[in-house]
Design an enzyme around this catalytic site. Sequence first.
Site, PDB file in Angstrom:
ATOM      1  N   CYS A  88       0.838  -1.204   0.000  1.00 43.74           N
ATOM      2  CA  CYS A  88       0.000   0.000   0.000  1.00 43.74           C
ATOM      3  C   CYS A  88       0.871   1.251   0.000  1.00 43.74           C
ATOM      4  O   CYS A  88       0.553   2.248  -0.659  1.00 43.74           O
ATOM      5  CB  CYS A  88      -0.950  -0.005   1.194  1.00 43.74           C
ATOM      6  SG  CYS A  88      -0.154  -0.233   2.798  1.00 43.74           S
ATOM      7  N   HIS A 122       1.989   5.393   9.545  1.00 41.77           N
ATOM      8  CA  HIS A 122       1.115   4.304   9.102  1.00 41.77           C
ATOM      9  C   HIS A 122       0.130   3.874  10.177  1.00 41.77           C
ATOM     10  O   HIS A 122       0.492   3.654  11.328  1.00 41.77           O
ATOM     11  CB  HIS A 122       1.979   3.107   8.675  1.00 41.77           C
ATOM     12  CG  HIS A 122       1.279   2.152   7.763  1.00 41.77           C
ATOM     13  ND1 HIS A 122       0.232   1.360   8.170  1.00 41.77           N
ATOM     14  CD2 HIS A 122       1.481   1.870   6.453  1.00 41.77           C
ATOM     15  CE1 HIS A 122      -0.179   0.629   7.140  1.00 41.77           C
ATOM     16  NE2 HIS A 122       0.557   0.914   6.090  1.00 41.77           N
TER      17      HIS A 122
END
Length: 331
Positions: free
Chosen positions: A150, A177
Amino acid sequence: MTIKVGINGFGRIGRIVFRAAQKRSDIEIVAINDLLDADYMAYMLKYDSTHGRFDGTVEVKDGHLIVNGKKIRVTAERDPANLKWDEVGVDVVAEATGLFLTDETARKHITAGAKKVVMTGPSKDNTPMFVKGANFDKYAGQDIVSNASCTTNCLAPLAKVINDNFGIIEGLMTTVHATTATQKTVDGPSHKDWRGGRGASQNIIPSSTGAAKAVGKVLPELNGKLTGMAFRVPTPNVSVVDLTVRLEKAATYEQIKAAVKAAAEGEMKGVLGYTEDDVVSTDFNGEVCTSVFDAKAGIALNDNFVKLVSWYDNETGYSNKVLDLIAHISK
């Protein structure tokens, strides 16, 4: 022609890939393999703490899922070689367990009758990685590919625009994150990553990431020019890339903004986004672009040294690009 897809692994990405596929006419999910039983699978599909209730009907009949009136075969095989994908006409498998990330292990899906495989994570061998907005045009018919990570899906499109327009000498990336399933709710054992075993909701946790180096695999012109690290933070979803680069060609921050905006409205529409709003992370929950440039958050020290900021829904954005890759390799 509708592409028939089987999902192996019904975790976060497997389920979001499934949800995203319901909004497409070119892709149909025909089978799911996971060790969950069908009733629990239906429950986890219906209700999601991050993305809300499933928009449609979900039932279980004779051990299989019936979603929006369509039957989806459910199996619980540990060995992909036993999955008999050909019995339900699977064209492409979305390999979402995180366990079969080499050509040798993923090839078991081909043995089981699938035509092609897309890994929903970075490959652990030389299996080629493809990122929309970066290198889809380099696909050459391989039957097993990876959609990278991602974070690579956020970083690569932005890095490509900057490198194509101004040239990148070198750069460092930090991703802030959101928490993921591998983390612990309270302190617990994590033998390979001691810090990663600390309570996810209590800490900002420095972590390693291969995302920046992986950009060099999807954009060879940047190989060896980027590296990075991560901070895991106590939020459930949405992450943000901070890319600090030295430019070959001097450019004002306004010129950089203009180049990114042009790409976001042009060749990278649907992949790279652009905003000048005063946004925060929750504003990107459900965002399908894998990289949304935050024009107000970035800064320039001078015309050759800049910090650029780009947001991504690490679940929804990525899962939509898994489907885009499936469609691309099925042409």
